[in-house]
Design an enzyme around this catalytic site. Structure first.
Site, mmCIF file in Angstrom:
data_model
loop_
_atom_site.group_PDB
_atom_site.id
_atom_site.type_symbol
_atom_site.label_atom_id
_atom_site.label_comp_id
_atom_site.label_asym_id
_atom_site.label_seq_id
_atom_site.Cartn_x
_atom_site.Cartn_y
_atom_site.Cartn_z
ATOM 1 N N ASP A 135 -84.645 56.003 78.739
ATOM 2 C CA ASP A 135 -83.891 54.590 78.682
ATOM 3 C C ASP A 135 -82.613 54.889 78.185
ATOM 4 O OD1 ASP A 135 -85.292 51.383 78.040
ATOM 5 O OD2 ASP A 135 -83.240 52.186 78.454
ATOM 6 N N ARG A 163 -80.393 52.600 77.555
ATOM 7 C CA ARG A 163 -79.696 51.379 77.225
ATOM 8 C C ARG A 163 -79.286 51.271 75.754
ATOM 9 N NH1 ARG A 163 -83.968 47.380 79.988
ATOM 10 N NH2 ARG A 163 -85.358 49.101 79.066
#
Ligand SMILES: Nc1nc2c(ncn2[C@@H]2O[C@H](COP(=O)(O)OP(=O)(O)OP(=O)(O)O)[C@@H](O)[C@H]2O)c(=O)[nH]1
Ligand SMILES: [Zn+2]
Length: 210
Positions: free
Chosen positions: A143, A145
């Protein structure tokens, strides 16, 4: 509160009436920003009585309901059944309108790896990898982000404490480290379909293994 981040400023705010594909209607105040750390065109939607929610929070009342929604073209726009983003976005717009708060629509397609790489990841998932293994196989992190820009947006909007609409504990953790007070975490619905069961299971397992 955000000593680690440069301040962002509001660029433009405009009112946009919304009518979703299923006929649900609401009115949003859209906010754009200058100075976001990643230079992406993230946008904030003030929904329902968002200004009243800000006032009530400043007076010690309930924190405004806020969702950080990561862009998913396939799910948000085209109703992809491979994920649950579309129904989550639809639910968030209505719940935040009811309570008064903000939807932060973050240009983080593919958990930050972009649309083309997400499609590459889908192709690997069709061979048996899960959503996280596929990212790794492509040379990405599970991930990618980063919610720094979201923290800047909240600061520019004058939002210091939030009720965060999410099932993803990493979002609350990152925001907390960035100086945003997450007064509460409000679970989103779980929108299971035959095509996203493996995806949702992988997410749940990852959250449980934290
Ligand atoms: N790389 C990759 N990204 C995906 C995949 N499925 C959905 N996404 C992206 O994941 C993001 C949405 O993340 P979710 O895991 O659905 O939800 P979340 O935002 O982490 O957590 P919630 O706040 O609980 O919804 C969007 O950017 C989607 O494009 C996938 O299989 N691979
Ligand atoms: Zn999606």
């Amino acid at each position: 509160m955000f000593e680690t981040l440069p301040g962002a400023t509001m660029r433009t705010q405009v009112t946009v009436p919304l009518r979703l594909l299923d006929g649900y209607s609401t009115t949003a105040r859209l906010f754009s920003f200058n100075g976001l750390v990643d230079g992406r065109e993230h946008v904030a939607f003030g929904l329902g009585d968002w200004s009243g929610a800000l006032r009530r929070s400043a007076d010690g009342g309930a924190a405004p309901l806020v969702r950080l929604h990561s862009e998913c073209l396939t799910g948000d726009i085209f109703g992809s059944q491979r994920c649950d983003c579309g129904p989550q976005l639809r639910e968030a717009i209505e719940r935040i309108t009811d309570k008064g708060g903000f939807l932060l629509y973050l240009r983080q397609e593919g958990r930050g790896i972009g649309l083309y790489s997400k499609l590459d990841a889908y192709a690997l998932q069709d061979t048996g990898l899960d959503t996280y293994e596929a990212n790794i196989a492509l040379g990405h992190a599970e991930d990618e982000r980063d919610y720094s820009a979201a923290a800047q947006m909240l600061d520019a909007l004058g939002v210091s404490r939030i009720a965060l609409l999410t099932n993803n504990p990493d979002k609350a953790d990152q925001l907390d480290q960035l100086g945003v007070t997450v007064a509460s975490v409000v679970p989103t619905g779980v929108f299971l379909s035959p095509a996203n069961a493996g995806y949702l299971a992988a997410k749940a397992n990852r959250a449980a293994a934290r």
